[in-house]
Each structure stands twice: as structure tokens, then as C-alpha cells.
Design a protein around this motif. Structure first.
Motif, short mmCIF file in Angstrom:
data_model
loop_
_atom_site.label_atom_id
_atom_site.label_comp_id
_atom_site.label_asym_id
_atom_site.label_seq_id
_atom_site.Cartn_x
_atom_site.Cartn_y
_atom_site.Cartn_z
N GLU A 101 9.74 -17.60 -18.32
CA GLU A 101 8.79 -17.61 -19.12
C GLU A 101 8.07 -16.41 -19.05
N ILE A 102 7.62 -16.20 -17.57
CA ILE A 102 6.81 -14.67 -17.35
C ILE A 102 7.43 -13.52 -17.70
N VAL A 103 8.77 -13.69 -17.56
CA VAL A 103 9.77 -12.46 -17.89
C VAL A 103 9.77 -12.25 -19.49
N ILE A 104 9.60 -13.29 -20.10
CA ILE A 104 9.63 -13.39 -21.50
C ILE A 104 8.62 -12.83 -22.32
N TYR A 105 7.24 -13.05 -21.69
CA TYR A 105 5.86 -12.75 -22.02
C TYR A 105 5.80 -11.14 -21.53
N GLY A 106 6.24 -11.12 -20.38
CA GLY A 106 6.37 -9.56 -19.85
C GLY A 106 6.97 -8.63 -20.67
N GLY A 107 8.29 -9.35 -21.33
CA GLY A 107 8.99 -8.41 -22.46
C GLY A 107 8.31 -8.11 -23.53
N LEU A 108 7.43 -9.10 -23.86
CA LEU A 108 6.71 -8.78 -25.34
C LEU A 108 5.37 -7.92 -24.83
N LEU A 109 5.02 -7.87 -23.69
CA LEU A 109 4.01 -6.82 -23.42
C LEU A 109 4.54 -5.35 -23.34
N VAL A 110 5.81 -5.22 -22.78
CA VAL A 110 6.33 -4.13 -22.75
C VAL A 110 6.65 -3.38 -24.12
N ALA A 111 7.05 -4.33 -24.94
CA ALA A 111 7.64 -3.82 -26.23
C ALA A 111 6.46 -3.53 -27.12
N SER A 112 5.26 -4.11 -26.72
CA SER A 112 3.94 -3.77 -27.44
C SER A 112 3.50 -2.35 -26.97
N GLY A 113 4.06 -1.86 -25.96
CA GLY A 113 3.53 -0.62 -25.56
C GLY A 113 2.41 -0.70 -24.51
N GLY A 114 1.77 -1.92 -24.29
CA GLY A 114 0.86 -2.37 -23.51
C GLY A 114 -0.53 -1.60 -23.80
N ALA A 115 -0.72 -1.26 -25.00
CA ALA A 115 -1.88 -0.43 -25.39
C ALA A 115 -2.98 -1.53 -25.88
#
Length: 340
Positions: free
Chosen positions: A281-295
Motif C-alpha cells: 500500500e505504501i508502494v502504491i501511494y508512493g507511486g502516485l506521489l512519484v507520478a505526480s512529480g511531487g510538486a
């Protein structure tokens, strides 16, 4: 509309901070906080770590499916609204931006200002399509979780969860999808409101019929930046492993004579940690964060809540396993392999 957008963003960020801080405080190794830690843990307990005779202020654990019904409904509404907004409104914004830039050049206006405005408009268009992409990933996640609650997990009739945890789950699956598009959500809501009003006034036959083709849906995703695709790959990696770990947990019921018995799970990430579905689950939401660009700070706060909440839950699960089974593998970590 801009003030409403800032208000929504601030409210969401405040909600994530308010939800995360109690967990962080409870994790502090201070003796005076023992009562607070026990109280928060009582709210968070569910399933096997919640005594079956605890029925006060609890609901059946099978109510987990309510989270994903809400999540599918809400995420689908946001996805359709933002996607339709991107297709119908954004092209006209770009055309207007190009016309304004040309006019500025012809009339001797500020080239720097027109260039900055053009860049701002195009960045806004990109961010809207990026949110469509993130909402698509979220939709894939909540659809699978709903499927699992119906066909993978076989909840015991005595399995309960605290009402506070139930309400927290409903909050999460309402706030998480909204956090993926919160910076311009008021614009989208205004667009939908105007569309509904136009439909009421004009009727279906007099509504303008936009021309759609498959390329309109696909082309903008081909322009996403490299980090969005890396984030999507991370998301899918966690997604696949969470599915496998949930299937392992669901299959354990077939190995016991009653639904009240528990056995030690093995396979996939269970070889490394006690709560690999939390790790995934942490990996999944970490992936969303990376995909967003983290801005966007909102997504960082969402991710902070996911990590703190699951680490807190995994710690108690690890303690339960060691107390329940004398032969439990001692080399398994709680949630992060070789770390914790």
C-alpha cells in the motif's frame, strides 16, 4: 473561484495534518504517552487484533466493502468530471492563449509577459491531464480492493472494527481521490454546474454535441513526463504484490477448520515482512506521489498519513503474531524489509 480553490486545498491539507499528528505522537517513545497510545490503538484495532468479544462501538469488519463502494463512486465522479473538463474546456483555453500571444506581439505588448502567461496556461493544462492520469490509477486501485472484499476475503462473522476506524476509512477514501485534483477541483465543479444548468434550460436536443474520437482520450497521456510513467510502474509493482498478498491471506481461511482460527502466512513478500499488504500500500501511494512529480504538498501529506497509519498498524500486527505463534519466523520485519 481561485479563493475557493485555495480554501479547498488548505482544508484538505489541514485534514491530513490533523489525521497524521496523533499517530506520530502515539509513536513517540515517551512514558507519559502510554495512555494516548493505548487509546489510539483501541480505535485502530480490527479483525484478529481486536478481541471478538469487543462489540461496543464496533461494526462488522465486512463493512470494509463500504470504503470501496464510496471510493469507486467518488473517484468515478471526479475522473469523469475532470476528464470531460479537460476535453471540452482546455482546448479553448489553449486557442485563446495562442490568440492573445499573437495579438500581444502585433500590438507591441510585453513579450515576456505573454510568454509567461502562455507557459502558465500550458502548465495548467498539463496538470489537469496529469490529474486524470492519477485518478485513473486510483480507480484501478479501488476497483481491485472492492473485488477483494467480495471474492478474496472471507471475513469471520465475529470479526469487528472500531467505529472510529470505520469513519476514518470513509474519510480517507473521500479525501484521497480529491487530493489528486484539489488545486483545480472548484473549476471542474463550476464547469459541471454550468453544464447541468445548460442542460436544464436547453434540454438534451438543443445541447451542443462535442465531437469525440479515441485520439482525444489517448494523445494527452503520451505527453506525460518521464516521472509519471516511472510512478505508474512503481504503482503497478505495489498493486500486483498487494493482490498476491491478499490472495494469500484469503487462502488461509481454506486451511483452517473454522473461520476463528489463524495460521502463519507464507509466500511473496510475507517471506520478508509480517504486513506485506501494508508495505505494498505504501508502494502504491508512493507511486502516485512519484507520478505526480511531487510538486503538490497535498500529496506529500496524503503519503505521510498512509505511511504513519500503516506503520502504526503493522507494529501491532507484528506484536500479535509473536504473541500468537511460538514458531513465528523471527527474521520477519514488521513492514519495511531489513529496516523495520
Amino acid at each position: 473561484m481561485e479563493e475557493l480553490g485555495l480554501g479547498l486545498v488548505s482544508l484538505l491539507r489541514a485534514a491530513w495534518i490533523a489525521a497524521t499528528l496523533p499517530i506520530l505522537v502515539a509513536c513517540l517513545p515517551l512514558p507519559g504517552l502510554g495512555w494516548f497510545r493505548r487509546a489510539l490503538l483501541g480505535f485502530a484495532k480490527r479483525g484478529k487484533i481486536l478481541p471478538s468479544n469487543s462489540t461496543k462501538l464496533t461494526v462488522p469488519q465486512r463493512f470494509f466493502c463500504h470504503f470501496y463502494v464510496v471510493a469507486i463512486f467518488w473517484t468515478t465522479i471526479l475522473l469523469v468530471a475532470v476528464w470531460f473538463y479537460a476535453i471540452k474546456i482546455l482546448p479553448s483555453l489553449i486557442e485563446h492563449d495562442v490568440f492573445s500571444t499573437i495579438t500581444s506581439h502585433l500590438t507591441g505588448g510585453s513579450h515576456a509577459f505573454s510568454w509567461h502567461k502562455s507557459l502558465s496556461t500550458r502548465e495548467h493544462v498539463y496538470n489537469v491531464w496529469l490529474s486524470v492520469f492519477l485518478l485513473l490509477l486510483m480507480e484501478v486501485q479501488v476497483l481491485r480492493r472492492f473485488y477483494e472484499t467480495i471474492y478474496v476475503f472471507n471475513y469471520s462473522s465475529s470479526a469487528r472494527m472500531h467505529i472510529f476506524g470505520y469513519l476514518a476509512g470513509l474519510f480517507f477514501y473521500t479525501a484521497a481521490p480529491l487530493s489528486l485534483c484539489c488545486t483545480f477541483a472548484p473549476e471542474v465543479f463550476g464547469f459541471v454546474k454550468n453544464l447541468v444548468a445548460e442542460f436544464i434550460v436547453k434540454g438534451k436536443d438543443r445541447m451542443s454535441k462535442p465531437e469525440f474520437n479515441i485520439w482525444m482520450f489517448v494523445a494527452p497521456f503520451l505527453r506525460l513526463r518521464w516521472y509519471s510513467w516511472i510512478g505508474a510502474a512503481i504503482f503497478l509493482w505495489g498493486w500486483v504484490h498487494q493482490l498476491r498478498c491478499h490472495e494469500i491471506l484469503g487462502s488461509l481461511r481454506e486451511k483452517t477448520e473454522t473461520l476463528e482460527e489463524y495460521v502463519i502466512p507464507y509466500g511473496d513478500w510475507f517471506e520478508y515482512v509480517s504486513s506485506p499488504h501494508y508495505s505494498a500500500e505504501i508502494v502504491i501511494y508512493g507511486g502516485l506521489l512519484v507520478a505526480s512529480g511531487g510538486a503538490d504538498l497535498s500529496l506529500w501529506l496524503l503519503f505521510a498519513f498512509v505511511v504513519s497509519n500503516l506503520v502504526f498498524a503493522a507494529t501491532e500486527t507484528q506484536r500479535w503474531y509473536h504473541h500468537k505463534f511460538d514458531d513465528y519466523p523471527r527474521n520477519r520485519y514488521a513492514i519495511f524489509p531489513f529496516v523495520y
